[in-house]
Design an enzyme around this catalytic site. Structure first.
Site, PDB file in Angstrom:
ATOM      1  N   LYS A 187       4.310 -35.486 -23.970  1.00 10.07           N
ATOM      2  CA  LYS A 187       5.300 -35.289 -25.279  1.00 10.07           C
ATOM      3  C   LYS A 187       6.401 -35.755 -24.740  1.00 10.07           C
ATOM      4  O   LYS A 187       6.737 -36.077 -23.809  1.00 10.07           O
ATOM      5  CB  LYS A 187       5.241 -33.657 -25.572  1.00 10.07           C
ATOM      6  CG  LYS A 187       5.803 -32.921 -24.417  1.00 10.07           C
ATOM      7  CD  LYS A 187       7.104 -32.881 -24.104  1.00 10.07           C
ATOM      8  CE  LYS A 187       7.754 -31.933 -23.130  1.00 10.07           C
ATOM      9  NZ  LYS A 187       9.259 -32.380 -22.877  1.00 10.07           N
TER      10      LYS A 187
ATOM     11  N   ASP B   9       5.748 -24.814 -23.070  1.00  9.23           N
ATOM     12  CA  ASP B   9       5.172 -26.193 -23.698  1.00  9.23           C
ATOM     13  C   ASP B   9       3.613 -26.300 -23.834  1.00  9.23           C
ATOM     14  O   ASP B   9       3.164 -27.173 -24.399  1.00  9.23           O
ATOM     15  CB  ASP B   9       5.480 -27.256 -22.853  1.00  9.23           C
ATOM     16  CG  ASP B   9       7.091 -27.632 -22.779  1.00  9.23           C
ATOM     17  OD1 ASP B   9       7.791 -26.999 -23.640  1.00  9.23           O
ATOM     18  OD2 ASP B   9       7.673 -28.469 -21.867  1.00  9.23           O
TER      19      ASP B   9
END
Length: 314
Positions: free
Chosen positions: A25, A152
């Site tokens: 990401k 996350d």
């Protein structure tokens, strides 16, 4: 989360191994609120999954075993502290089974690079073990386990683009109207995420401000950035990129300033430290521009596009 779900009925055919692909990401917005009483920070964290992947393979074993391959895997723990191992144990405990699995992680996402590689591996391990053990856990259950494992991890499961609030674990999907092209400049060695947050707090205090949540506004998404994502407008997205941890990361790793300057000089629309760093993300106007910049940078660099899907069995 409540009591364990109990033993899993073994009605499915045995599976020899399951491989799950999980994306890295980039944080196109990372607004950091003040430090909360629990030690965490409230965030407005706009995640964008990118096509740089780890692969997590789960196979039957006696007990829990981890192996890893790829560059920089010397930094990957191969014991119970690994987030992928913790994910397997959490899923097994939830469903009343033994965590008998060999997890093999093929790394392409930088280790401790600010691109959620460990979180991606945890999400991959959950999906792989769920399939290997024939659990068929509801997606909501997997997301709840992800949130327990780390801020996350839920996004690594869902992929695409999303706004993460709270610690980053409360996700709202965001529309992406086109493909964005990136170059990720990799630094030697990693940065500790807790250390970067501590440095961010220190810099705020040193500047005469407060690092406490009670004294700072609750972070929110930038409307201009959300609109740029929805429109697929790379120029507008580049103008809206922001990361409140960037100054702290550059302070701890001064060489990142030169990397940022090199990317901008090489034609990037914008550059930003990815998450807590030290990977630097450069947004480019096209795939060809990204390839050219990756070849020109003086550091190891990889082009990749976004958005990308979340954890996907292969």
């Amino acid at each position: 989360m409540g009591p364990a779900a109990g033993p899993v009925p073994r009605s499915r055919k045995p599976v020899s191994a399951v491989t799950v692909r999980v994306p890295a990401k980039v944080n196109v917005q990372l607004t950091v609120g003040g430090r909360r009483p629990d030690g965490f920070h409230d965030l407005a964290n706009v995640f964008l999954a990118v096509g740089l992947y780890d692969h997590v393979t789960a196979a039957p074993a006696e007990g829990l075993r981890l192996t890893a391959e790829g560059r920089d895997v010397a930094g990957v723990p191969l014991d119970g502290t690994n987030l992928a191992a913790r994910a397997a144990v959490a899923l097994a405990k939830r469903y009343g089974i033994e965590p008998d699995v060999h997890l093999h992680i093929a790394k392409a996402i930088p280790v401790a690079g600010g691109m959620a590689g460990g979180s991606a591996d945890a999400a991959g391990a959950l999906v792989a073990c769920d399939a290997l053990w024939g659990i068929g856990a509801p997606r909501e259950e997997l997301l709840a386990l992800c949130a327990e494992l780390g801020s996350d991890v839920p996004f690594s499961l869902v992929g695409g683009a999303a706004l993460g609030l709270g610690r980053g674990e409360r996700l709202t999907p965001l529309e992406v109207g086109g493909e964005f092209h990136w170059v990720f400049a990799l630094a030697e060695g990693g940065l500790s995420t807790p250390e970067v947050y501590r440095e961010c707090d220190r810099l705020r205090r040193a500047g005469g401000g407060s690092d406490l949540a009670a004294d700072l506004p609750v972070p929110v998404a930038d409307p201009a950035l959300v609109a740029a994502l929805a429109a697929g407008d790379a120029v507008a997205l580049g103008a809206a990129l922001s990361n409140d941890l960037q100054a702290a990361a550059v302070g701890l790793r001064p060489g990142l300033a030169a990397t940022l300057a090199a990317g901008r000089a090489g034609g990037a629309l914008a550059g930003i430290v990815s998450g807590s760093g030290p990977t630097v993300a450069f947004l480019c106007a096209s795939a060809s521009a990204a390839s050219a910049l990756a070849a020109a940078l003086p550091t190891r660099a990889h082009p990749a596009s976004s958005p990308a899907p979340g954890a996907t069995p292969l």
